[in-house]
Design a protein around this motif. Structure first.
Motif, mmCIF file in Angstrom:
data_model
loop_
_atom_site.group_PDB
_atom_site.id
_atom_site.type_symbol
_atom_site.label_atom_id
_atom_site.label_comp_id
_atom_site.label_asym_id
_atom_site.label_seq_id
_atom_site.Cartn_x
_atom_site.Cartn_y
_atom_site.Cartn_z
ATOM 1 N N VAL A 6 25.372 34.429 39.815
ATOM 2 C CA VAL A 6 25.720 35.837 39.694
ATOM 3 C C VAL A 6 27.158 35.956 39.203
ATOM 4 O O VAL A 6 28.085 35.476 39.854
ATOM 5 N N PHE A 7 27.346 36.581 38.030
ATOM 6 C CA PHE A 7 28.693 36.808 37.497
ATOM 7 C C PHE A 7 29.303 38.060 38.126
ATOM 8 O O PHE A 7 30.447 38.067 38.529
ATOM 9 N N ASN A 8 28.538 39.127 38.136
ATOM 10 C CA ASN A 8 28.912 40.371 38.828
ATOM 11 C C ASN A 8 27.635 41.194 39.006
ATOM 12 O O ASN A 8 26.534 40.685 38.746
ATOM 13 N N ASN A 9 27.729 42.419 39.432
ATOM 14 C CA ASN A 9 26.543 43.239 39.700
ATOM 15 C C ASN A 9 25.675 43.480 38.466
ATOM 16 O O ASN A 9 24.487 43.788 38.587
ATOM 17 N N ASN A 10 26.283 43.332 37.280
ATOM 18 C CA ASN A 10 25.563 43.659 36.049
ATOM 19 C C ASN A 10 25.207 42.459 35.171
ATOM 20 O O ASN A 10 24.444 42.609 34.224
ATOM 21 N N LYS A 34 21.418 37.058 45.024
ATOM 22 C CA LYS A 34 22.136 35.776 45.061
ATOM 23 C C LYS A 34 21.341 34.732 44.284
ATOM 24 O O LYS A 34 20.218 34.994 43.829
ATOM 25 N N ALA A 60 31.824 33.538 33.085
ATOM 26 C CA ALA A 60 31.990 33.890 34.501
ATOM 27 C C ALA A 60 33.472 34.025 34.847
ATOM 28 O O ALA A 60 33.879 34.974 35.525
ATOM 29 N N LEU A 63 34.891 37.238 33.267
ATOM 30 C CA LEU A 63 34.446 38.480 33.895
ATOM 31 C C LEU A 63 35.122 38.739 35.238
ATOM 32 O O LEU A 63 34.990 39.818 35.815
ATOM 33 N N LYS A 64 35.858 37.733 35.740
ATOM 34 C CA LYS A 64 36.658 37.965 36.943
ATOM 35 C C LYS A 64 37.875 38.814 36.612
ATOM 36 O O LYS A 64 38.471 39.448 37.484
ATOM 37 N N GLU A 65 38.278 38.800 35.326
ATOM 38 C CA GLU A 65 39.486 39.492 34.898
ATOM 39 C C GLU A 65 39.212 40.757 34.100
ATOM 40 O O GLU A 65 40.095 41.611 33.969
ATOM 41 N N SER A 67 36.108 43.777 32.371
ATOM 42 C CA SER A 67 34.833 44.466 32.567
ATOM 43 C C SER A 67 33.733 43.874 31.694
ATOM 44 O O SER A 67 33.983 43.437 30.564
ATOM 45 N N ASP A 68 32.505 43.867 32.227
ATOM 46 C CA ASP A 68 31.380 43.366 31.432
ATOM 47 C C ASP A 68 31.046 44.312 30.282
ATOM 48 O O ASP A 68 30.247 43.983 29.409
#
Length: 281
Positions: A6-10, A34, A60, A63-65, A67-68
């Motif tokens: 999972v990278f983020n919710n999207n 998950k 990944a 995308l921590k820094e 927006s997707d």
């Protein structure tokens, strides 16, 4: 389709029934999910397969820094580029272009315009890629309502050209490689540190150096003679250590290739050096 990461919710890294890995996007697609869970196909808005190993991990990290939204925007531009250009584009373009779009749009919102000193060469030597860059500006405007200047079409072109390097077999590659190696060594010795080659900042710096070196090795490349301006003085003062390092690089270029770097070129080098070293320091 099973979730691998999972990278983020999207955005997630998933595996289909044929055990093929792919990045899958969709609003709220991974909410409260998950690794090992299954994705509802009805929620999938975009799927793209990555052939090159390690790219999903870089996405990944990126995308921590950011927006997707920018990954989706980059994908639309890359999809268009694939139909417009004959050469194969490397998968890393998803990372490089997403990162660039995030940075460029953020700068635009802050009212900070970065002129492209290489625009003349870009238009001349990479006409088809530049057309794609201009189209990218229209895509960005349609998706975000933000009209970026033509200079940004040139920066996007740089990423498109760099993405084609693996299959281009360019003649000056040996000279380019040597120049890049020397510049990286200058930075390492100046800061007394080893640069982290796994970071997006390093990859961005390398992209700039490749195009920078390519331009300098061309016999017919235009030499700029701009005078120092207010922005140049700001960068010189604010990032003194990085500016000193760019000065060493300028001296190496002058002594080895008999080429004098313009103020704009020193600015770009300083900004990239500052970014790649500051995050490690």
């Amino acid at each position: 389709m099973e979730i691998k990461k999972v990278f983020n919710n999207n955005v997630v890294l998933a595996e289909n029934e044929k055990q093929m890995e792919m990045v899958v996007m969709g609003r709220g697609l991974a909410f409260q999910k998950k690794t090992g869970d299954w994705i509802d196909p009805a929620g999938i808005e975009k799927t793209f397969v990555l052939e090159r190993q390690g790219i999903s991990e870089k996405i990944a990290d990126l995308l921590k820094e950011t927006s997707d939204q920018y990954l989706g925007l980059a994908d639309k531009i890359i999809s268009y580029a694939k139909t417009a250009l004959n050469n194969k584009l490397d998968d890393y373009l998803y990372v490089a272009l997403t990162d660039h779009l995030s940075f460029a749009i953020s700068r635009h919102k802050q009212g900070f315009h970065l002129p492209n000193a290489l625009l003349w060469e870009i238009r001349k030597f990479y006409k088809e890629e530049f057309k794609v860059g201009l189209k990218a500006l229209k895509i960005i405007a349609a998706e975000t309502g933000i009209q970026l200047p033509e200079d940004e079409a040139g920066f996007i072109t740089i990423h498109l050209v760099n993405s084609q390097f693996p299959g281009k077999g360019m003649e000056p590659m040996a000279e380019i490689t040597g120049m890049i190696s020397h510049i990286l060594n200058i930075v390492k010795y100046h800061y007394q540190m080893e640069l982290n080659e796994t970071t997006v900042s390093y990859e961005r710096f390398l992209t700039h150096l490749r195009f920078f070196a390519l331009r300098l090795t061309r016999k017919d490349s235009k030499i700029y003679e701009e005078e120092a301006d207010f922005f140049f003085e700001q960068v010189k003062t604010k990032y003194a250590k990085a500016f000193q390092c760019s000065g060493k690089i300028a001296l190496y270029i002058q002594q080895t290739y008999n080429r004098r770097l313009s103020c704009d070129e020193k600015i770009y080098l300083t900004l990239h050096i500052q970014r790649v070293t500051n995050r490690q320091e």
